[in-house]
Write an enzyme that holds these catalytic residues in place. Sequence first.
Site, PDB file in Angstrom:
ATOM      1  CE1 TYR A 143      -8.626   6.881   0.758  1.00 44.38           C
ATOM      2  CE2 TYR A 143      -9.341   4.496   0.685  1.00 44.38           C
ATOM      3  CZ  TYR A 143      -9.210   5.267   0.436  1.00 44.38           C
ATOM      4  OH  TYR A 143      -8.930   5.115  -1.552  1.00 44.38           O
TER       5      TYR A 143
ATOM      6  CE  LYS B  37      -5.549   6.889   0.398  1.00 46.59           C
ATOM      7  NZ  LYS B  37      -5.455   5.784  -0.781  1.00 46.59           N
TER       8      LYS B  37
END
Lengths: 304, 304, 304, 304
Positions: D138, D168
Amino acid sequence: MKTEGLIAAPFTPMDEKGNVVYERIEAYYDFLEKNKVVGAFINGSTGEGVSLSQHERMKITEHWTARSKQKKSVKVINLVGGTSYVECIENALHSAQNGVAAIALLAPFYFKPGNARQLAEFCARVAEAVPQLPVYFYHIPVLTGCNVSMLDFLKEAAPIIPNLAGIKYTHEDFMDFLSCIHFMDGKYEMLWGRDENLLSALVLGTRSGVGSTYNYAAPLYYKLIEAFDNGDLPLARNLQQLSINMIRLLGKYGGISTGKAYMKYVGFDCGEFRLPVKNMRHDEYKKFAEEVRALNMAELFSKL
Amino acid sequence: MKTEGLIAAPFTPMDEKGNVVYERIEAYYDFLEKNKVVGAFINGSTGEGVSLSQHERMKITEHWTARSKQKKSVKVINLVGGTSYVECIENALHSAQNGVAAIALLAPFYFKPGNARQLAEFCARVAEAVPQLPVYFYHIPVLTGCNVSMLDFLKEAAPIIPNLAGIKYTHEDFMDFLSCIHFMDGKYEMLWGRDENLLSALVLGTRSGVGSTYNYAAPLYYKLIEAFDNGDLPLARNLQQLSINMIRLLGKYGGISTGKAYMKYVGFDCGEFRLPVKNMRHDEYKKFAEEVRALNMAELFSKL
Amino acid sequence: MKTEGLIAAPFTPMDEKGNVVYERIEAYYDFLEKNKVVGAFINGSTGEGVSLSQHERMKITEHWTARSKQKKSVKVINLVGGTSYVECIENALHSAQNGVAAIALLAPFYFKPGNARQLAEFCARVAEAVPQLPVYFYHIPVLTGCNVSMLDFLKEAAPIIPNLAGIKYTHEDFMDFLSCIHFMDGKYEMLWGRDENLLSALVLGTRSGVGSTYNYAAPLYYKLIEAFDNGDLPLARNLQQLSINMIRLLGKYGGISTGKAYMKYVGFDCGEFRLPVKNMRHDEYKKFAEEVRALNMAELFSKL
Amino acid sequence: MKTEGLIAAPFTPMDEKGNVVYERIEAYYDFLEKNKVVGAFINGSTGEGVSLSQHERMKITEHWTARSKQKKSVKVINLVGGTSYVECIENALHSAQNGVAAIALLAPFYFKPGNARQLAEFCARVAEAVPQLPVYFYHIPVLTGCNVSMLDFLKEAAPIIPNLAGIKYTHEDFMDFLSCIHFMDGKYEMLWGRDENLLSALVLGTRSGVGSTYNYAAPLYYKLIEAFDNGDLPLARNLQQLSINMIRLLGKYGGISTGKAYMKYVGFDCGEFRLPVKNMRHDEYKKFAEEVRALNMAELFSKL
């Protein structure tokens, strides 16, 4: 009564696999005591508090306080700060049960408080769980990303955190620092947190600092303070320059983990830093040790 | 021989339309002299050098040096720095012809030098055009965006800029500052550029500062220096706190342009700052003047 | 009527001593024309406007407009922005006299406007001196340090700068960019300024970009635009990836000055960048040229 | 097989005292499912993962996976990232035991990895504890302060994290993003994390996004994707503009906590954010709700 003298931020002793070696902590306490260090600021940046689990932090606290209860010479301040006040409170309660002298809080460093009010409210939430304990705020914006002025923080915190004792100030804003010293007639203890600039803080009136290099070079700084108190500024400047030369090697050899290399150098090996911090390789250590020897300051390092 | 005393960075006197009022400069010189200011660092940040045209900067220089030739009490240092070395050289040559005491250079602030070597080479290009003139480097990373360490800069500049005299250091890196003071046995003059932290620089050995508040509050800082020299640190700290209180109003009322409001307050009106700097409105000035009066430091402001 | 097609930001041709070679400008104009470039954004970042003197900038303008008056194929936009509105106005008036198609302004980059209102007022001061000329604002916060939202700027500028034509947008804030495209029903021309992300701007509706790589790789981008217009997104993505691979070498070989190395590679040598920008050494150029060859995109570079 | 569709980053339901209301999670799952959301990225920024205790995070995971085991429509990705790999591993093991579809890791955000290698090594340490689980990284440098290029990260991580599934990507570096999409022939799943710029990422080839506004405005984004897929770019741009208008209110009303105000608005009240995040006051909520109504996009919000 304010602290007079150096507070070390201890490293966390680890073995080769990166596990905490709790049983070395008692000897660490004695090592600090022997070098006249008056406090241990545990689980801080130097202690890799954020890289430890809550369980490990608590066990570390237990070992430090086990010794401080016997000896009382080095007072233990535990950094319980983090991003979740739930965990901070849990940790603060455990600290209180184990007899720390004080706890310290950090600005939450993922969601950053946007102003002094929010920061004070966050700290108050934790501090009110241990109303009997002195609480320090640990200001280190370069790591937390929270750049709130400490004078503004004190204004907001004073009415809502009755057990606020002071600030560990690790930032170069001397204007803000002096303003905090003078705030409410000097009510709050201002602990200087940049070892390389101690002299510039002493002249403003601080009587204590918290730092990582006080672990391994306490005699250097006690001489510096003595020279300053005696008005021998040329000597004080030369000692500060030696401190700078020593600290410059931290940057050169990779940053905070070089502190553990210094510990190995002075004979109190604490292993390495955990990931994500990078450690120097074995061959780099050799070059590092040569450079340290070349600083020619053997008598200024802490003694085993 | 190094400077002893305060160097003001003069404001540029302007009329209501933002035109430079050159004919006020001679009186400005006398005003500084009267308040024992020993130098004028013209066309700097405070002087809005970057907001002026080359032609205006030169005419300003001519007016300051016209007076300094007559009086010699206040030495004139002209900031000729900018982003184009062609224009810097043009300006430096004009400065030399007009008898400035020294010039100063700035890190180019659009394309930022990526390291000390590039910065030194840029400065050398200008400095070699006026080999007879002392050259200061003006370090102010908050405005230029060039964060090169000044110790590294000195190492690179020393061999290629023989007329380098020193650094106006407007940044809070006291570790770097002290290292520069000690570099080559103190060869370079280190002028402190943060008025609000002067005390923390004095303790490191600087004997001079360059700043904007020395325009209107020279007596305050001379008292501070005197207290420091006498070892009366509580008094020095209180005076530094007064300076901070005064400087805090700069931030509160919009920044650098508040300096001109202070000039108006002490009776030497220099008009306003040019765009893009914002000036306070008339009604804000009234509130500002009230706050200044409440500082209760009338006798510490410069005298007409 | 809005621009359709690529606008190059020309390099400034220099000789080995760093002097401007004005007489190459006409050939440069023809080079752009041949590669279907529709505009020349002169004296910009790529053109080293800030490293030139005012006199040099003006002479460059004269050479570009001398050709544009004859040919009209490539329209000339002159960046007159700087930190002093006095010099900006002087430059703008000269631009108007010489028949540029438009001027462009930059946020002042020493004293940074603190908000959109101040920035608009600064720009208005210059724009009102040339009411007959279209004015673009050149938004490049990474170099100017002025991070004002362009939507806010348009709101402030629309009522006070009637000759505002649009924005050269060199920043990755696509949310702000799309909002500007939609502002006042698309009144303002939004020119994309990040060649490596052109595809992500095309999908938002822009029809033109201003950039440095359009000097030497215009065919690549015209193919990319064509692929996008034809709905052939896999092809468009591959072409954008080629552009990225090409641009990544800029970073690898020292930044903006690598653009002049590309110009040399495609056969239109413009010399080197002035200090403080660093240029690659001769041996580095050889490695660079090899890497460019390995990109295997000969047919996508501009043709002499 | 890569994700097609929207992944919401759920808010953590809390009561008025800031305690987690675990029993609302099953209904939350159904709410997402009803609005065709295909994934739940739990304990992320939106979910206040860093403000929760380890124990709370685990209990939240148990509730989400309890439902996903029954329904399988919405896959659960658990962010186990933090600053201590010891706690990350503990959390990852618990995630695996409870049947999450994948875990996600965050760059440590106190000690920041200085380069891609260090970041990859930190992630590998956790990923190897759950070799059977897909792992996402992320990337959100605005909160972690870790600005490593993701292309560099993939190059380092590919050989040492066999279970790495993708990233992400919550950052506006489209050049880096496209390079990651093309890396190793598209091996890694690139999930776009800036809802306000989804269109500019779709054109680069992503087929999925992770965001907070997909909690309450999933229909808006599904229409946007549909318009893009149909080549109706004017409609897609208008829908993206609506998303921007909606998101702009987040900034106006205090940031991330405004997301919970939107949840209340659409009828799925999750309480407020914990300190240090600031929540809007009751009277501010009224104004906020009016402004939301004025956006005129009722049919684009998620349905209960």
